[in-house]
Design a protein around this motif. Sequence first.
Motif, short mmCIF file in Angstrom:
data_model
loop_
_atom_site.label_atom_id
_atom_site.label_comp_id
_atom_site.label_asym_id
_atom_site.label_seq_id
_atom_site.Cartn_x
_atom_site.Cartn_y
_atom_site.Cartn_z
N ALA A 177 49.93 41.02 26.57
CA ALA A 177 49.37 41.19 28.05
C ALA A 177 51.00 41.86 29.08
O ALA A 177 50.23 41.79 30.05
N LEU A 188 43.45 43.11 33.26
CA LEU A 188 43.92 42.24 32.23
C LEU A 188 42.31 41.69 31.33
O LEU A 188 41.50 41.36 32.37
N GLY A 189 41.86 41.74 29.92
CA GLY A 189 40.85 41.54 29.45
C GLY A 189 40.77 41.23 27.92
O GLY A 189 41.69 41.68 27.41
N GLN A 197 41.12 34.09 25.25
CA GLN A 197 40.45 33.91 26.70
C GLN A 197 41.65 33.65 27.34
O GLN A 197 42.52 34.20 28.62
N ALA A 201 44.20 35.10 30.74
CA ALA A 201 43.96 34.76 31.52
C ALA A 201 45.02 33.79 31.92
O ALA A 201 45.26 34.62 33.38
N ALA A 204 47.31 36.60 33.62
CA ALA A 204 46.65 37.68 34.90
C ALA A 204 46.76 36.82 36.10
O ALA A 204 46.75 37.54 37.21
N PHE A 211 40.52 39.31 35.92
CA PHE A 211 40.93 39.59 34.43
C PHE A 211 38.84 39.36 33.80
O PHE A 211 37.79 38.87 34.26
N LEU A 407 42.07 31.62 38.16
CA LEU A 407 41.72 33.04 37.67
C LEU A 407 41.15 33.42 39.26
O LEU A 407 39.86 33.09 39.14
N VAL A 409 38.44 36.31 38.02
CA VAL A 409 37.80 36.83 36.52
C VAL A 409 36.26 38.05 37.46
O VAL A 409 35.90 37.67 38.11
#
Length: 440
Positions: A177, A188-189, A197, A201, A204, A211, A407, A409
């Motif tokens: 990452a 990023l995923g 994850q 995460a 990110a 994310f 985060l 998302v």
Amino acid sequence: MSVDLTGAAWDRQRWAARVSLAAAALAVLLPLAYGGLGGVLLLAAGLAGAAVTAAALWWTLTRRGPERWLSAVVTVVTPTLLVVLFAVTLGRVLLLSLALWTVAVSSGRYALRSTGRLPRRTKEHRARPVERPFLIMNPRSGGGKVERFALKEKAEGLGARVVLLDPEEHQDVTALARAAVAEGADLLGVAGGDGTQALVAAVAAEHDLPFLVISAGTRNHFAMDLGLDRTDPSTCLDALTDGVELHVDLGFAGDHPFVNNASFGAYAAVVQSPAYRDDKIGTTLELLPDLLTRQRGPHLTARVGDTTLDGPQAVLVSNNAYRTGDPAGLGRRRRLDSGRLGVLGVKVDSAAEAAALLLAPDPQGLVVLSAREAVVDADRTEIEVGVDGEALVLPTPVHCRIAPGALRVRVPRKRPGVPVEQPRLNWRRLRKLAATAGRG
């Protein structure tokens, strides 16, 4: 936001409370009236049977050999005999009582849902277009969902760069990452388990990048609480073209991020065993007797604000609190943006305490707390920790904290969503509502 009830809505609220109380009373009184003294004895037998079942379950988990198998038989046979006894003794009255109880619960929840505060939804933010999304996919997660749903091909068709993890070789997803960010990735995923994850995460969040969660894992707890579709992970990719952002919290156990929880004590010790991956049930049953009776494992101490938990067998520190009032929602979180950790501590030292843990309305063996920080210490320099299901060994004390809104998302604009939590039945509140004479 508070609910303002007037007129017809207030009347419906009062009558729903009255119907709930009446149905609950009839559900209890009908079997007693039908059975007379036998009904009273039947009720007592039911309570005693529930206590015996809970105690036998504790012995099943803490004994070995013939004692374990005998206890396991009692755990299964006792509730079965109770069901048969109630069905034979009460017949149709039992079905009527169950129907009345269903009415009582549904009416009571309707009445309480009409008052107080509406559930707070996570605010959606506008998502900026991305040009260089980078996705990491684990082909082994969820029994091969990446291949089954053609996730790599669909993601690449939407302009994403995809890296498939090699099942035969350990790869540092954090390094992957970071390298992608250095090369200009703007999203990023991960399609994989919650442990993977969490690691991506954190990268990110560190670089303030969106994310993407793709529900290709086995349990997908994080995806579930984000309201994503867990039956078809390919729908998560819709977020690349028609998405919104949710700003959610990120937990840390020491320097290790978690999106779900960090577990200390019995479970954390079990997942450390090399045999756990190949035989989860057998390994758990082999290790639990020593762990639950404190013949093995550290003596834990958890400090949460002004509260100190001394000697719990298990401590669960979660990224936002898990639901405890709604049985249908156990294992779920109503929010991911409260800015507070949830802390569950369990301490049981006997069969009687195990029965109280399952049957008492407010058991002493279960502690439920919420705080921004929690510290878990032990009588040794290192302890086992399960961080989003990954087995780690960390130096003590372990400082757990939460990073509020860290985060971003990216989720699809159209998604199933998180089910609305049912209000916990509060009979005292229902009595007050039912006794109200006028309109509010």
